[in-house]
Design a protein around this motif. Structure first.
Motif, mmCIF file in Angstrom:
data_model
loop_
_atom_site.group_PDB
_atom_site.id
_atom_site.type_symbol
_atom_site.label_atom_id
_atom_site.label_comp_id
_atom_site.label_asym_id
_atom_site.label_seq_id
_atom_site.Cartn_x
_atom_site.Cartn_y
_atom_site.Cartn_z
ATOM 1 N N ASP A 1 12.836 6.709 5.227
ATOM 2 C CA ASP A 1 12.752 5.854 6.414
ATOM 3 C C ASP A 1 11.548 6.205 7.290
ATOM 4 O OD1 ASP A 1 15.052 4.618 5.535
ATOM 5 O OD2 ASP A 1 16.352 5.411 7.125
ATOM 6 N N ALA A 2 11.290 7.496 7.468
ATOM 7 C CA ALA A 2 10.157 7.914 8.314
ATOM 8 C C ALA A 2 8.830 7.475 7.704
ATOM 9 C CB ALA A 2 10.172 9.426 8.532
ATOM 10 N N ASP A 3 8.710 7.532 6.376
ATOM 11 C CA ASP A 3 7.495 7.083 5.697
ATOM 12 C C ASP A 3 7.277 5.588 5.935
ATOM 13 O OD1 ASP A 3 7.061 9.623 4.430
ATOM 14 O OD2 ASP A 3 8.562 9.065 2.924
ATOM 15 N N ILE A 4 8.362 4.829 5.829
ATOM 16 C CA ILE A 4 8.276 3.379 6.000
ATOM 17 C C ILE A 4 7.898 3.045 7.438
ATOM 18 C CG2 ILE A 4 9.588 1.216 5.945
ATOM 19 C CD1 ILE A 4 11.287 2.582 3.678
ATOM 20 N N GLN A 5 8.555 3.682 8.386
ATOM 21 C CA GLN A 5 8.258 3.417 9.790
ATOM 22 C C GLN A 5 6.816 3.789 10.136
ATOM 23 O OE1 GLN A 5 11.561 5.631 11.355
ATOM 24 N NE2 GLN A 5 12.822 3.799 11.549
ATOM 25 N N ALA A 6 6.295 4.838 9.530
ATOM 26 C CA ALA A 6 4.911 5.246 9.788
ATOM 27 C C ALA A 6 3.915 4.261 9.180
ATOM 28 C CB ALA A 6 4.661 6.650 9.244
ATOM 29 N N ALA A 7 4.275 3.650 8.050
ATOM 30 C CA ALA A 7 3.359 2.741 7.350
ATOM 31 C C ALA A 7 3.412 1.318 7.889
ATOM 32 C CB ALA A 7 3.673 2.734 5.854
ATOM 33 N N LEU A 8 4.572 0.876 8.327
ATOM 34 C CA LEU A 8 4.745 -0.500 8.771
ATOM 35 C C LEU A 8 4.780 -0.553 10.293
ATOM 36 C CD1 LEU A 8 5.569 -0.657 5.749
ATOM 37 C CD2 LEU A 8 7.052 -2.514 6.404
ATOM 38 N N THR A 9 3.603 -0.439 10.881
ATOM 39 C CA THR A 9 3.496 -0.400 12.338
ATOM 40 C C THR A 9 3.058 -1.723 12.934
ATOM 41 O OG1 THR A 9 1.235 0.419 12.192
ATOM 42 C CG2 THR A 9 2.998 2.075 12.342
ATOM 43 N N GLY A 10 3.027 -2.762 12.126
ATOM 44 C CA GLY A 10 2.607 -4.068 12.627
ATOM 45 C C GLY A 10 3.568 -4.612 13.659
ATOM 46 N N ALA B 1 0.840 -1.210 0.000
ATOM 47 C CA ALA B 1 0.000 0.000 0.000
ATOM 48 C C ALA B 1 0.872 1.256 0.000
ATOM 49 C CB ALA B 1 -0.927 0.003 1.218
ATOM 50 N N LEU B 2 1.928 1.247 0.802
ATOM 51 C CA LEU B 2 2.831 2.398 0.840
ATOM 52 C C LEU B 2 3.442 2.654 -0.529
ATOM 53 C CD1 LEU B 2 4.570 4.585 2.230
ATOM 54 C CD2 LEU B 2 6.194 2.756 2.814
ATOM 55 N N LEU B 3 3.978 1.617 -1.153
ATOM 56 C CA LEU B 3 4.648 1.800 -2.437
ATOM 57 C C LEU B 3 3.685 2.140 -3.571
ATOM 58 C CD1 LEU B 3 7.392 -0.948 -2.198
ATOM 59 C CD2 LEU B 3 7.622 1.531 -1.899
ATOM 60 N N ALA B 4 2.434 1.768 -3.422
ATOM 61 C CA ALA B 4 1.434 2.150 -4.435
ATOM 62 C C ALA B 4 1.181 3.652 -4.411
ATOM 63 C CB ALA B 4 0.133 1.387 -4.209
ATOM 64 N N SER B 5 1.392 4.264 -3.251
ATOM 65 C CA SER B 5 1.139 5.703 -3.135
ATOM 66 C C SER B 5 2.409 6.542 -3.070
ATOM 67 C CB SER B 5 0.291 5.991 -1.885
ATOM 68 O OG SER B 5 1.020 5.656 -0.717
ATOM 69 N N ASN B 6 3.559 5.910 -2.832
ATOM 70 C CA ASN B 6 4.816 6.638 -2.687
ATOM 71 C C ASN B 6 5.933 5.767 -3.253
ATOM 72 O OD1 ASN B 6 7.154 7.935 -1.867
ATOM 73 N ND2 ASN B 6 6.466 8.274 0.229
ATOM 74 N N ALA B 7 6.393 6.082 -4.450
ATOM 75 C CA ALA B 7 7.388 5.265 -5.139
ATOM 76 C C ALA B 7 8.787 5.385 -4.550
ATOM 77 C CB ALA B 7 7.430 5.638 -6.619
ATOM 78 N N ASN B 8 9.009 6.377 -3.705
ATOM 79 C CA ASN B 8 10.345 6.585 -3.151
ATOM 80 C C ASN B 8 10.235 7.030 -1.684
ATOM 81 O OD1 ASN B 8 13.124 6.674 -3.130
ATOM 82 N ND2 ASN B 8 13.240 8.711 -4.024
ATOM 83 N N PRO B 9 9.738 6.146 -0.816
ATOM 84 C CA PRO B 9 9.535 6.547 0.583
ATOM 85 C C PRO B 9 10.860 6.664 1.338
ATOM 86 C CG PRO B 9 9.090 4.215 0.336
ATOM 87 C CD PRO B 9 9.355 4.754 -1.049
#
Length: 170
Positions: free
Chosen positions: A119-128, A109-117
């Motif tokens: 580290d902060a973007d990744i940490q915010a999206a992957l909170t599992g 889902a993150l990469l579908a909306s942001n092709a170049n995230p």
């Protein structure tokens, strides 16, 4: 009778409309890749894509999913070829595998909306929650999958493990 599209197929569920989507997927559609973890949406093991957004399926009822498009881990790619799936294997980020479907769906889902995230973007999206602690590898996974999706890198195909007799439905 709630109807929705699951992994590209229209499905009608003969279940109480207040049934959590998680249980409809697992019990009625036999899509067991979506895992039950906490039942509160916090662990994110049950993430699916609903109209392209990562949603904890334990927190969405069939009535709320009515008419929507749902993608489960089984529908993300039938041959494990999605760049996030490939990068999870290539980076050794799969341990017990319980959290893996939710993390993969969050990354997709993150990469579908942001092709170049970042580290902060990744940490915010992957909170599992991951009991095995693969968190440091997840940054590498998503950065690598992003490079693959942008055409900057290829990951050699990793053969799917052979299933033992009786594991086909798991």
């Amino acid at each position: 009778m709630p109807s929705l599209t699951v992994n590209g197929h229209p499905l009608a569920f003969h279940m109480d409309p207040q049934t959590p989507l998680l249980w409809a997927l697992r019990e009625a559609a036999n899509l067991t890749g979506t895992k039950y973890g906490c039942g509160a949406g916090d662990c994110r093991a049950c993430l699916v894509l609903v109209d392209g957004q990562a949603v904890p399926s334990c927190q969405m009822s069939l009535a709320q999913a009515e008419g929507r498009v749902v993608i489960t881990i089984e529908g993300l790619s039938h041959d494990r070829s999605h760049p996030v799936q490939q990068a999870m294997v290539a980076e050794g980020a799969i341990q017990c595998g319980f959290c893996t479907p939710g993390l993969v769906m969050a990354g997709a889902a993150l990469l579908a909306s942001n092709a170049n995230p970042g580290d902060a973007d990744i940490q915010a999206a992957l909170t599992g929650l991951c009991r095995c602690g693969v968190y440091p590898r997840l940054l590498r996974v998503i950065h690598r999958a992003a490079r693959v999706m942008r055409g900057e890198e290829r990951i050699a195909a990793v053969p799917a493990p052979a299933l033992r007799k009786g594991e086909e439905g798991r």
